[in-house]
Design a protein around this motif. Sequence first.
Motif, PDB file in Angstrom:
ATOM      1  N   CYS A  60      59.377  50.840  46.468  1.00  0.00           N
ATOM      2  CA  CYS A  60      59.017  52.162  46.941  1.00  0.00           C
ATOM      3  C   CYS A  60      60.116  53.173  46.899  1.00  0.00           C
ATOM      4  O   CYS A  60      61.183  52.669  47.173  1.00  0.00           O
ATOM      5  N   VAL A  61      59.889  54.517  47.107  1.00  0.00           N
ATOM      6  CA  VAL A  61      60.856  55.245  47.531  1.00  0.00           C
ATOM      7  C   VAL A  61      60.185  56.065  48.498  1.00  0.00           C
ATOM      8  O   VAL A  61      59.123  56.471  48.446  1.00  0.00           O
ATOM      9  N   TYR A  62      61.035  56.377  49.822  1.00  0.00           N
ATOM     10  CA  TYR A  62      60.457  57.278  50.881  1.00  0.00           C
ATOM     11  C   TYR A  62      60.395  58.834  50.394  1.00  0.00           C
ATOM     12  O   TYR A  62      61.438  59.247  49.962  1.00  0.00           O
ATOM     13  N   LEU A  63      59.110  59.294  50.468  1.00  0.00           N
ATOM     14  CA  LEU A  63      59.094  60.777  49.909  1.00  0.00           C
ATOM     15  C   LEU A  63      59.197  61.783  51.111  1.00  0.00           C
ATOM     16  O   LEU A  63      59.682  62.803  51.025  1.00  0.00           O
ATOM     17  N   GLY A  64      58.580  61.381  52.462  1.00  0.00           N
ATOM     18  CA  GLY A  64      58.653  62.457  53.453  1.00  0.00           C
ATOM     19  C   GLY A  64      57.485  62.066  54.342  1.00  0.00           C
ATOM     20  O   GLY A  64      56.493  61.204  54.166  1.00  0.00           O
ATOM     21  N   SER A  65      57.303  63.037  55.050  1.00  0.00           N
ATOM     22  CA  SER A  65      56.035  63.120  55.889  1.00  0.00           C
ATOM     23  C   SER A  65      55.191  64.329  55.946  1.00  0.00           C
ATOM     24  O   SER A  65      56.028  65.382  55.982  1.00  0.00           O
ATOM     25  N   ASP A  66      53.982  64.407  56.438  1.00  0.00           N
ATOM     26  CA  ASP A  66      53.581  65.801  56.677  1.00  0.00           C
ATOM     27  C   ASP A  66      52.440  65.549  57.808  1.00  0.00           C
ATOM     28  O   ASP A  66      52.340  64.430  58.600  1.00  0.00           O
ATOM     29  N   ARG A  67      51.453  66.221  57.825  1.00  0.00           N
ATOM     30  CA  ARG A  67      50.415  66.191  59.059  1.00  0.00           C
ATOM     31  C   ARG A  67      49.516  64.958  58.675  1.00  0.00           C
ATOM     32  O   ARG A  67      48.966  64.398  59.716  1.00  0.00           O
ATOM     33  N   TRP A  68      49.313  64.347  57.607  1.00  0.00           N
ATOM     34  CA  TRP A  68      48.736  63.420  57.210  1.00  0.00           C
ATOM     35  C   TRP A  68      49.360  61.832  57.611  1.00  0.00           C
ATOM     36  O   TRP A  68      48.686  60.744  57.802  1.00  0.00           O
ATOM     37  N   GLY A  69      50.589  61.804  57.529  1.00  0.00           N
ATOM     38  CA  GLY A  69      51.615  60.643  57.872  1.00  0.00           C
ATOM     39  C   GLY A  69      52.728  60.476  56.971  1.00  0.00           C
ATOM     40  O   GLY A  69      53.101  61.488  56.598  1.00  0.00           O
ATOM     41  N   ASP A  70      53.166  59.397  56.764  1.00  0.00           N
ATOM     42  CA  ASP A  70      54.078  58.973  55.712  1.00  0.00           C
ATOM     43  C   ASP A  70      53.638  58.861  54.527  1.00  0.00           C
ATOM     44  O   ASP A  70      52.640  58.110  54.228  1.00  0.00           O
ATOM     45  N   TRP A  71      54.719  59.115  53.406  1.00  0.00           N
ATOM     46  CA  TRP A  71      54.267  59.138  52.067  1.00  0.00           C
ATOM     47  C   TRP A  71      55.391  58.319  51.374  1.00  0.00           C
ATOM     48  O   TRP A  71      56.628  58.642  51.404  1.00  0.00           O
ATOM     49  N   VAL A  72      54.982  57.374  50.445  1.00  0.00           N
ATOM     50  CA  VAL A  72      55.906  56.657  49.693  1.00  0.00           C
ATOM     51  C   VAL A  72      55.547  56.693  48.369  1.00  0.00           C
ATOM     52  O   VAL A  72      54.360  56.683  48.062  1.00  0.00           O
ATOM     53  N   GLY A  73      56.220  56.594  47.465  1.00  0.00           N
ATOM     54  CA  GLY A  73      55.965  56.650  45.890  1.00  0.00           C
ATOM     55  C   GLY A  73      56.524  55.229  45.287  1.00  0.00           C
ATOM     56  O   GLY A  73      57.607  54.835  45.575  1.00  0.00           O
ATOM     57  N   GLN A  74      55.708  54.912  44.215  1.00  0.00           N
ATOM     58  CA  GLN A  74      56.280  54.246  43.096  1.00  0.00           C
ATOM     59  C   GLN A  74      56.216  54.802  41.701  1.00  0.00           C
ATOM     60  O   GLN A  74      55.511  55.419  41.193  1.00  0.00           O
ATOM     61  N   GLN A  75      57.637  54.722  41.203  1.00  0.00           N
ATOM     62  CA  GLN A  75      57.589  55.487  40.040  1.00  0.00           C
ATOM     63  C   GLN A  75      57.447  54.700  38.930  1.00  0.00           C
ATOM     64  O   GLN A  75      57.321  53.088  39.274  1.00  0.00           O
ATOM     65  N   ALA A  76      57.260  55.022  37.678  1.00  0.00           N
ATOM     66  CA  ALA A  76      56.995  54.007  36.614  1.00  0.00           C
ATOM     67  C   ALA A  76      57.784  53.069  36.372  1.00  0.00           C
ATOM     68  O   ALA A  76      59.065  53.245  36.298  1.00  0.00           O
ATOM     69  N   GLY A  77      57.671  51.553  36.262  1.00  0.00           N
ATOM     70  CA  GLY A  77      58.470  50.638  35.960  1.00  0.00           C
ATOM     71  C   GLY A  77      59.205  50.012  37.472  1.00  0.00           C
ATOM     72  O   GLY A  77      59.772  48.827  37.534  1.00  0.00           O
ATOM     73  N   TRP A  78      58.570  50.384  38.649  1.00  0.00           N
ATOM     74  CA  TRP A  78      59.128  49.752  39.783  1.00  0.00           C
ATOM     75  C   TRP A  78      57.877  48.605  39.945  1.00  0.00           C
ATOM     76  O   TRP A  78      56.952  48.420  39.553  1.00  0.00           O
TER      77      TRP A  78
END
Length: 184
Positions: free
Chosen positions: A34-52
């Motif tokens: 994954c890649v760490y995207l950041g945080s907001d009031r809901w919590g931490d967000w990570v993402g997976q790009q196509a092909g990961w």
Amino acid sequence: MTEAASASVRPPAGTPVTFRWRKWDGAPHWIHECVYLGSDRWGDWVGQQAGWRSVRPGREIITTGPNVTLVPPEGTYACTVNATHPRVRVYIDIAWDVRWSETERDVLEGIDMDLDVVQALDERGLFIDDEDEWDEHRVRYGYPLDVVARLEALAVDLERRVGAFEAPFDDATAAHWLGRLAAL
């Protein structure tokens, strides 16, 4: 997440991270790139790009489209929202103790409890997955009964919230983080 996972230990946005799941008995389950995207009031967000990659013993998946995953501060679930998946919009892993690793840098880890909330883009609609098999999983992996009861109630609440399209399970909240993922 524990208090030890304060903002100071989170990696900078755009950092590649590993999201590692295990079973209650410690057996390995999934490892997601994954890649760490950041945080907001809901919590931490990570993402997976196509092909990961996502791998588990005996199985590997290469993501066909981008997705973002929210891990709330209490660490009781991980909610993945897919951007282009042909069959699933929301997939929530009910979890135990999802948090930043205290021993490894840039690693999120948690226990997958084998109970999921799924919003499918077909006739199945919104449902709690593996609900009929959870007693079997509980015995097999040794889940404590008090944890089981708490997470079963959480699954019912999450199913209601996803069905009501409440934030952060609405498209607008995920779209913001999917936009950040696309910009990387």
